[in-house]
Structures are given as structure tokens and as C-alpha cells.
Design an enzyme around this catalytic site. Structure first.
Site, short mmCIF file in Angstrom:
data_model
loop_
_atom_site.label_atom_id
_atom_site.label_comp_id
_atom_site.label_asym_id
_atom_site.label_seq_id
_atom_site.Cartn_x
_atom_site.Cartn_y
_atom_site.Cartn_z
N ILE A 1 5.69 -4.30 -9.67
CA ILE A 1 6.07 -5.54 -10.38
C ILE A 1 5.01 -5.90 -11.51
O ILE A 1 4.86 -6.70 -12.14
CB ILE A 1 5.97 -6.82 -9.44
CG1 ILE A 1 4.79 -6.82 -8.46
CG2 ILE A 1 7.16 -6.78 -8.65
CD1 ILE A 1 3.55 -7.43 -9.28
N CYS B 1 10.15 -27.40 -7.35
CA CYS B 1 11.24 -27.64 -8.35
C CYS B 1 11.64 -29.03 -8.23
O CYS B 1 11.45 -29.80 -7.33
CB CYS B 1 12.36 -26.71 -8.12
SG CYS B 1 14.03 -27.09 -9.15
N HIS C 1 11.73 -4.07 -7.49
CA HIS C 1 11.08 -5.11 -6.61
C HIS C 1 10.69 -6.31 -7.76
O HIS C 1 10.17 -7.16 -7.21
CB HIS C 1 9.89 -4.69 -5.80
CG HIS C 1 10.11 -3.58 -4.99
ND1 HIS C 1 9.37 -2.88 -4.20
CD2 HIS C 1 11.48 -3.46 -4.23
CE1 HIS C 1 9.79 -2.23 -3.43
NE2 HIS C 1 11.21 -2.49 -3.18
N ASN D 1 1.03 12.87 -5.59
CA ASN D 1 0.28 11.72 -4.68
C ASN D 1 -0.92 11.99 -4.00
O ASN D 1 -1.42 13.27 -4.30
CB ASN D 1 1.34 11.27 -3.47
CG ASN D 1 1.37 9.77 -3.04
OD1 ASN D 1 1.50 9.04 -3.97
ND2 ASN D 1 1.08 9.61 -1.90
N GLN E 1 8.95 0.52 -8.18
CA GLN E 1 8.52 -0.52 -7.07
C GLN E 1 7.85 -1.41 -7.56
O GLN E 1 7.54 -2.47 -6.64
CB GLN E 1 8.27 0.35 -5.90
CG GLN E 1 9.18 1.37 -5.36
CD GLN E 1 8.56 2.16 -4.13
OE1 GLN E 1 8.74 1.71 -2.92
NE2 GLN E 1 8.18 3.27 -4.40
N SER F 1 3.61 6.92 -4.52
CA SER F 1 4.32 5.93 -3.49
C SER F 1 4.34 6.85 -2.14
O SER F 1 4.51 8.03 -1.97
CB SER F 1 5.79 5.91 -3.76
OG SER F 1 6.43 5.04 -2.70
N SER F 2 4.03 5.98 -1.13
CA SER F 2 3.84 6.46 0.35
C SER F 2 5.53 6.70 0.90
O SER F 2 5.62 7.34 1.68
CB SER F 2 3.50 5.23 1.15
OG SER F 2 4.06 4.00 1.33
P1 NAD Z 1 2.01 2.32 -1.20
O1 NAD Z 1 0.96 1.15 -1.15
O2 NAD Z 1 2.87 2.11 0.21
O3 NAD Z 1 1.65 3.64 -1.18
C1 NAD Z 1 0.77 4.11 -2.45
C2 NAD Z 1 0.70 5.55 -2.20
O4 NAD Z 1 0.32 5.99 -3.64
C3 NAD Z 1 -0.23 5.90 -1.18
O5 NAD Z 1 0.45 7.05 -0.62
C4 NAD Z 1 -1.50 6.39 -1.89
O6 NAD Z 1 -2.23 7.71 -1.31
C5 NAD Z 1 -1.10 6.81 -3.25
N1 NAD Z 1 -2.04 6.67 -4.28
C6 NAD Z 1 -3.05 5.47 -4.42
N2 NAD Z 1 -3.62 5.61 -5.60
C7 NAD Z 1 -3.19 6.90 -6.00
C8 NAD Z 1 -3.68 7.52 -7.34
N3 NAD Z 1 -4.55 6.94 -8.12
N4 NAD Z 1 -2.85 8.66 -7.68
C9 NAD Z 1 -2.04 9.28 -6.63
N5 NAD Z 1 -1.74 8.62 -5.69
C10 NAD Z 1 -2.43 7.28 -5.39
O7 NAD Z 1 3.18 1.86 -2.55
P2 NAD Z 1 4.67 1.80 -2.52
O8 NAD Z 1 5.19 3.06 -1.86
O9 NAD Z 1 4.80 1.67 -4.07
O10 NAD Z 1 5.13 0.59 -1.63
C11 NAD Z 1 4.30 -0.57 -1.53
C12 NAD Z 1 5.14 -1.92 -2.21
O11 NAD Z 1 4.03 -2.66 -2.59
C13 NAD Z 1 6.05 -1.56 -3.12
O12 NAD Z 1 7.39 -2.40 -2.78
C14 NAD Z 1 5.66 -2.45 -4.44
O13 NAD Z 1 6.38 -3.25 -4.97
C15 NAD Z 1 4.46 -3.05 -3.86
N6 NAD Z 1 3.08 -3.09 -4.71
C16 NAD Z 1 3.14 -3.16 -6.08
C17 NAD Z 1 1.94 -3.00 -6.79
C18 NAD Z 1 1.88 -3.20 -8.32
O14 NAD Z 1 3.01 -3.62 -8.92
N7 NAD Z 1 1.14 -2.38 -9.09
C19 NAD Z 1 0.77 -3.25 -6.20
C20 NAD Z 1 0.75 -3.24 -4.77
C21 NAD Z 1 1.99 -3.38 -3.77
#
Ligand code: NAD
Length: 253
Positions: free
Chosen positions: A105, A155, A125, A220, A103, A195-196
Site C-alpha cells: 500500500i 464522518c 490491498h 525472496n 500487495q 512475498s511469503s
Molecule cells: P510478508 O510480510 O508476509 O512476507 C514478506 C517476505 O519478503 C518474507 O518471506 C521475507 O523473507 C521477504 N523479504 C523481506 N525483506 C526482503 C528483502 N529485502 N529482499 C527479499 N525478500 C525479503 O509480505 P506479503 O506476502 O506481502 O504479505 C503481507 C501483507 O502485508 C500484504 O498483504 C501487504 O499488504 C501488507 N504489508 C504491506 C507493506 C507495504 O506496503 N510495504 C508492509 C507491511 C505489510
């Protein structure tokens, strides 16, 4: 501290599997310095994603998105893959991981080496590095557009330019979810990490894999709304947990 018995159980599942699909969320990248949406503190308390990462708001006023983008661009640009990304790439080299559905980017799976031994990468995403005009579809690279001296780039056709990332309320890139779901039908193990599982339709992936008979390993820091699906739930940080897991998989457990 991750429960040792559960680690052993997860390691055994991975040892017994030959077609592992990894499903990652923002939590895998927090140890690389990119904040997730849910954990307290950090970037997203300043920039509420429901506003700054909303497609509806983008259409009304793209300057909100681009204000947030300047900070995200810096974080993502400077980030390096962590132990969890590296362990997934190592499992691919060992012939175990065949696909990564993410998920995120941030391209950290690719930076860690995922995909180099043929694993498919599905970026549900989108990705940050590419842009397009939402009116005429013309594609751009970041070095072709000015994002500094304007509130938002436009654009030649007068349409708004936007990175090819999926904002809240926007549909997923054509076909990618279908292909990722199809991948789950081949999986003997799905590792869900960081992921949540609150975001639809990406969060359909675990139940689809389960339906096709895959064993599910969750990693998680906190509980998710789908823990009941997991064969093993490893509560802990992505980097530390995956490092231990990989060590066990490589040893004769
Ligand atoms: P989320 O933010 O909803 O959930 C993240 C989960 O990861 C939480 O449950 C948290 O407790 C857990 N977590 C955080 N740090 C951790 C670690 N070090 N080790 C283990 N678990 C950990 O994320 P999601 O479910 O991916 O959904 C959010 C949306 O946000 C996605 O659609 C994504 O595209 C976007 N997003 C992406 C990024 C990125 O590309 N890095 C950053 C922020 C948001």
C-alpha cells in the site's frame, strides 16, 4: 550471495519474455525502510498486525488502528523506492514489464516510475493516501481530516473514517483481483518478489500465471510455501538480486 547459475537462468527467462507481470509483497519495500509482517524486529513486534491491522478490531475500536497508523504514515511518507522498484520500472521502459500486481500500500512502485510507460498497476490491498467513511462511503484526503487531536476520525454521518487499505478480514476492492488474475493469462513471465505467499486470495496469482503457461521467477530472502511452482528461485535480497539481474538482461548473456 545469489547463485550465479540461477541468476543466469532467470535473466534468460526475462530476455525471452515480452509480457512480464511482477507480483510484489512487503519484502520488496524492507530495503526502503518499511518493515514487512514476518521478518523479526521492527514495527510489527510492537503492533501485532492480527490486532492492529484487523478489520474486526477496527470495527470494535478504531483507535487501535489509528495508533498504529501514526507510525506507519511516517515510515511510508519518508520512504523512497529502492533498487528493486527502480529495476522493475526500468524493465517497463525496456518494453518488458506490462503490469505490476502489488500487495503493498506504499505507492513505491509508482514513485519509482512504474506505470509511466503504460504498465498497469493493480493494488490488491488498496493504498494509504485515500480515505473513506465505512458507513456512507464519503471520500476524504488526509488534509481534510484531523487525526491528531482525536483517537479516531469520524464522518459527519457518524461512521468511522478509514484509509482505503484492506485490513485482515476485509474484502478486496471490487474487481481488482479479477483484473489482476486476468492479466496473468497474458503473462509469459511472472516475477514474484518479496512475498511469503501466505495471504489469500492474493497468493492465487502465481498458480494462475503458471496455469496459463508463464515462467515463474521468485526473488525472496527466505523460502516460500510455493517454491515448487518456481522455474527459478533466487534466494537473496530484492535490491541486490534485481540489480544483478537487470545488468545481465542488458548484457549479451
Ligand atoms: P510478508 O510480510 O508476509 O512476507 C514478506 C517476505 O519478503 C518474507 O518471506 C521475507 O523473507 C521477504 N523479504 C523481506 N525483506 C526482503 C528483502 N529485502 N529482499 C527479499 N525478500 C525479503 O509480505 P506479503 O506476502 O506481502 O504479505 C503481507 C501483507 O502485508 C500484504 O498483504 C501487504 O499488504 C501488507 N504489508 C504491506 C507493506 C507495504 O506496503 N510495504 C508492509 C507491511 C505489510
Amino acid at each position: 550471495m545469489v547463485d550465479e547459475d540461477k541468476l543466469l537462468k532467470a535473466a534468460q527467462i526475462i530476455k525471452d519474455s515480452n509480457y512480464i507481470v511482477v507480483f510484489s509483497g512487503a519484502g520488496i519495500s524492507t530495503e526502503s525502510g518499511i518493515d514487512d509482517f514476518r521478518s523479526p524486529g521492527g514495527l510489527w513486534e510492537q503492533y501485532d498486525p492480527n490486532i492492529y491491522a484487523s478489520y474486526q478490531y477496527f470495527l470494535q475500536d478504531p483507535s487501535l488502528f489509528w495508533k498504529m497508523h501514526k507510525e506507519v504514515e511516517e515510515l511510508v511518507g519518508e520512504a523512497d523506492p529502492n533498487q528493486a522498484h527502480l529495476a522493475i520500472a526500468e524493465l517497463e521502459r525496456m518494453g518488458k514489464v506490462k503490469a505490476v500486481i502489488t500487495q503493498n500500500i506504499d505507492m513505491l512502485h509508482q514513485k519509482a516510475g512504474s506505470g509511466q510507460k503504460g504498465a498497469k498497476i493493480y493494488q490488491l490491498h488498496g493504498e494509504y493516501g485515500k480515505l473513506h467513511c465505512i458507513k456512507c462511503g464519503n471520500e476524504y484526503n488526509f488534509d481534510e481530516i484531523d487525526t491528531n487531536s482525536v483517537d479516531y476520525p469520524v464522518c459527519e454521518c457518524s461512521g468511522y473514517i478509514k484509509p482505503k487499505v484492506v485490513l485482515f478480514g476485509e474484502s478486496l476492492p471490487h474487481g481488482v483481483l479479477e483484473s489482476a488474475m486476468n492479466e496473468c493469462s497474458n503473462a509469459d513471465c511472472l516475477i514474484v518478489i518479496g512475498s511469503s505467499l501466505l495471504i489469500s486470495p492474493a497468493n492465487f496469482i502465481p498458480s494462475i500465471a503458471k496455469q496459463y503457461g508463464a515462467k515463474l521467477v521468485f526473488i525472496n530472502r527466505e523460502n516460500t510455501i510455493m517454491d515448487d511452482l518456481a522455474d527459478v528461485f533466487l534466494k537473496g535480497s530484492a535490491g541486490e538480486t534485481f540489480t544483478k539481474l537487470l545488468k545481465m538482461v542488458k548484457s549479451n548473456i
